[in-house]
Scaffold this motif. Structure first.
Motif, short mmCIF file in Angstrom:
data_model
loop_
_atom_site.label_atom_id
_atom_site.label_comp_id
_atom_site.label_asym_id
_atom_site.label_seq_id
_atom_site.Cartn_x
_atom_site.Cartn_y
_atom_site.Cartn_z
N GLN A 291 0.83 -1.21 0.00
CA GLN A 291 0.00 0.00 0.00
C GLN A 291 0.86 1.26 0.00
O GLN A 291 0.56 2.22 -0.72
CB GLN A 291 -0.90 0.01 1.24
CG GLN A 291 -2.01 -1.04 1.21
CD GLN A 291 -2.88 -0.94 2.44
OE1 GLN A 291 -3.06 0.13 2.99
NE2 GLN A 291 -3.41 -2.07 2.87
N LEU A 292 1.91 1.25 0.82
CA LEU A 292 2.74 2.45 0.92
C LEU A 292 3.56 2.68 -0.35
O LEU A 292 3.90 3.82 -0.69
CB LEU A 292 3.67 2.33 2.13
CG LEU A 292 2.96 2.41 3.49
CD1 LEU A 292 3.91 2.04 4.61
CD2 LEU A 292 2.37 3.79 3.71
N LYS A 293 3.87 1.59 -1.03
CA LYS A 293 4.57 1.76 -2.29
C LYS A 293 3.67 2.43 -3.32
O LYS A 293 4.12 3.27 -4.12
CB LYS A 293 5.03 0.39 -2.81
CG LYS A 293 5.91 0.47 -4.06
CD LYS A 293 6.44 -0.91 -4.43
CE LYS A 293 7.36 -0.81 -5.65
NZ LYS A 293 7.90 -2.16 -6.05
N ALA A 294 2.38 2.09 -3.29
CA ALA A 294 1.42 2.70 -4.22
C ALA A 294 0.96 4.06 -3.74
O ALA A 294 0.67 4.94 -4.56
CB ALA A 294 0.22 1.77 -4.40
N GLY B 208 -0.54 4.43 7.73
CA GLY B 208 0.08 3.19 7.28
C GLY B 208 1.56 3.13 7.67
O GLY B 208 2.04 2.07 8.09
N TRP B 209 2.25 4.25 7.55
CA TRP B 209 3.66 4.29 7.97
C TRP B 209 3.78 3.99 9.47
O TRP B 209 4.68 3.25 9.90
CB TRP B 209 4.27 5.65 7.65
CG TRP B 209 4.60 5.87 6.21
CD1 TRP B 209 3.97 6.73 5.34
CD2 TRP B 209 5.65 5.26 5.46
NE1 TRP B 209 4.55 6.68 4.10
CE2 TRP B 209 5.60 5.78 4.14
CE3 TRP B 209 6.63 4.31 5.76
CZ2 TRP B 209 6.48 5.40 3.14
CZ3 TRP B 209 7.52 3.93 4.76
CH2 TRP B 209 7.43 4.46 3.47
N ALA B 210 2.88 4.57 10.26
CA ALA B 210 2.93 4.35 11.71
C ALA B 210 2.71 2.87 12.05
O ALA B 210 3.42 2.30 12.88
CB ALA B 210 1.88 5.22 12.41
N ARG B 211 1.72 2.25 11.40
CA ARG B 211 1.46 0.83 11.65
C ARG B 211 2.63 -0.04 11.21
O ARG B 211 2.95 -1.04 11.84
CB ARG B 211 0.16 0.40 10.96
CG ARG B 211 -1.09 0.96 11.59
CD ARG B 211 -2.32 0.21 11.12
NE ARG B 211 -2.55 0.36 9.69
CZ ARG B 211 -3.26 1.35 9.14
NH1 ARG B 211 -3.80 2.27 9.91
NH2 ARG B 211 -3.43 1.40 7.83
N LEU B 212 3.27 0.35 10.10
CA LEU B 212 4.40 -0.43 9.61
C LEU B 212 5.56 -0.40 10.60
O LEU B 212 6.15 -1.44 10.93
CB LEU B 212 4.84 0.11 8.25
CG LEU B 212 6.03 -0.62 7.59
CD1 LEU B 212 5.65 -2.07 7.29
CD2 LEU B 212 6.46 0.10 6.32
#
Length: 360
Positions: free
Chosen positions: A297-300, A307-311
Motif C-alpha cells: 500500500q505504501l509503495k502505491a 500506514g507508515w505508523a502501523r508499519l
C-alpha cells in the motif's frame, strides 16, 4: 501535670485570639463590593440622563429608589450568609483542645504504662521460646528482629529472618534481610538466590534487572540452584525466549528431588511454553501478513501516514530493527519537507499494536 494543663490552656487562648483577630479584620464580601460599584455607576448614568432631559424628576426618583432597594437586599443577604457565629466556634475549638489533652493524659503520658504492642511482643517472645511452631510468621518476624544488633554479623540470622519475613508477606523487609546476608557472605549462592526471589516479589512478580543479576550470580556460584533457574525461566518466557525458558525449567527439574513441593509448579511452567510459543507464532504470522500488505500500500500511496505508523509499529513487535530502520528512512525521505508529519507518525508508532484497525 500542672505544666501540661497550663500549656493546653495557653494554646487554646492563643487560637481563640487568632480567630477573634481574623473575624475583626476580614474584608467585606466581594459580592457586596461589586453591587456597590454597579449602584454608583447606575446613579451616575441616571444623573446624566436627567441632565440631558431624557427623563423627568419623578422617573429619576423612582429609578433611584428601586436601585437603592436592590442594593439593600444584596447587603442584607451578604451579611446573613457571611455572618459568623464566633461563640460557637470558640466553644468547639476549646472542646477540641480539652479533649486532645485528655486523650494524651490517658494514652500518651510518659508516666503511663507501655503500649499494648510491647506486651504482645513479650508474649510472642515467650511463646517462641516454648512452642515456636504455633507462632504466626508476622509475630515470629517481630520476635527475631529484636536480635538484629546482637546478630548483626551472622549470615544465618539474616537468611532465616529473611525467610520468615517472606512468609509473613514482608517482601521489602525480606529483601533487606537478604541484602545484609549477601553483603556479609558474597560467595554464598543462597543469599544471592533468595535476594533475587525477594526482589521479584517486591516487583510484583517480575524479575527486574537487579533480581536477574542476583539469580545469574547465584548460578555462577552454584549451577544447580533450582530457584534461580526457575525465575530466570519465567523471565525468559515473558520475553519470548522460549528455548532459553525450556533450558532453565529443565535444569531446575533435574536438580529437584522427586518429592519437592515446588516441582509441580516448575512442571506447569514448562508445559505452558508450547501454547505460548504457538500463540506467538500465530501473532507473528498475522503481523507479517499485515506488514506485506502495508508495504504494498505504501509503495502505491506513500501519503498514507497512518500506514507508515502501523508499519513501524509492526517491525517493533517482530523485533526486526533493520527493516524498521529502512522503513523509517523511506518515510522521512518522503516527508522531508513536512517535519510535523514525521513527528506525528513517530508518535503514533509508539502505541500498542492492535489499537488501530488492520490495513485496508
Amino acid at each position: 501535670m500542672f505544666l501540661l494543663i497550663l500549656t493546653c490552656v495557653l494554646i487554646c487562648a492563643a487560637l481563640i485570639a487568632l480567630v477573634v483577630v481574623w473575624q475583626r479584620t476580614r474584608r467585606a464580601q466581594p459580592g457586596l463590593a461589586q453591587e456597590k460599584a454597579l449602584y454608583a455607576g447606575f446613579i451616575a448614568d441616571l444623573d446624566r440622563r436627567l441632565t440631558k432631559g431624557d427623563i423627568d424628576d419623578a422617573q429619576a426618583q423612582e429609578e433611584r429608589t428601586q436601585a437603592a432597594r436592590a442594593l439593600l437586599k444584596v447587603s442584607e443577604a451578604t451579611t446573613e450568609s457571611g455572618q459568623a457565629k464566633p461563640l460557637h466556634g470558640y466553644i468547639a475549638l476549646g472542646l477540641i483542645v480539652v479533649l486532645s489533652a485528655t486523650l494524651y493524659l490517658f494514652v500518651g503520658h510518659p508516666a503511663q504504662e507501655d503500649q499494648p504492642y510491647k506486651k504482645r511482643l513479650q508474649a510472642w517472645t515467650s511463646l517462641a521460646q516454648k512452642t515456636p511452631d504455633v507462632l504466626p510468621p508476622q509475630a515470629m518476624a517481630a520476635v527475631l528482629r529484636q536480635g538484629h544488633q546482637a546478630h548483626a554479623k551472622e549470615v544465618g540470622y539474616w537468611l532465616f529472618l529473611g525467610r520468615i519475613d517472606m512468609l509473613a508477606g514482608n517482601n521489602y523487609d525480606g529483601a533487606q534481610d537478604y541484602e545484609k546476608a549477601r553483603a556479609l557472605a558474597p560467595d554464598t549462592f543462597t543469599a544471592w538466590s533468595e535476594l533475587g526471589e525477594a526482589l521479584t516479589f517486591v516487583g510484583g512478580g517480575t524479575s527486574g534487572p537487579e533480581a536477574k543479576q542476583a539469580f545469574e550470580k547465584a548460578l555462577k556460584l552454584n549451577p544447580n540452584d533450582a530457584r534461580a533457574h526457575y525465575y530466570l525461566g519465567q523471565q525468559a518466557l515473558a520475553d519470548g525466549q522460549y528455548e532459553v525458558a525450556r533450558g532453565h525449567y529443565n535444569a531446575a527439574l533435574n536438580t529437584m528431588a522427586p518429592n519437592d513441593v515446588s516441582r509441580p509448579q516448575v512442571l506447569e511452567a514448562l508445559k505452558s511454553i508450547d501454547p505460548a510459543e504457538t500463540a506467538a507464532r500465530a501473532m507473528s504470522g498475522r503481523i507479517s501478513g499485515m506488514v506485506a500488505s502495508l508495504e504494498a500500500q505504501l509503495k502505491a500511496d506513500p501519503e498514507n501516514a497512518d500506514g507508515w505508523a502501523r508499519l513501524l509499529r509492526s517491525y517493533d513487535v517482530l523485533g526486526n530493527t533493520a527493516a524498521r530502520a529502512k522503513a523509517r528512512a523511506a518515510m522521512q525521505a518522503h516527508y522531508v519537507n513536512r517535519p510535523e508529519v514525521i513527528a506525528d507518525i513517530l508518535t503514533k508508532a509508539q502505541t500498542r499494536v492492535g489499537s488501530e484497525g488492520a490495513a485496508k
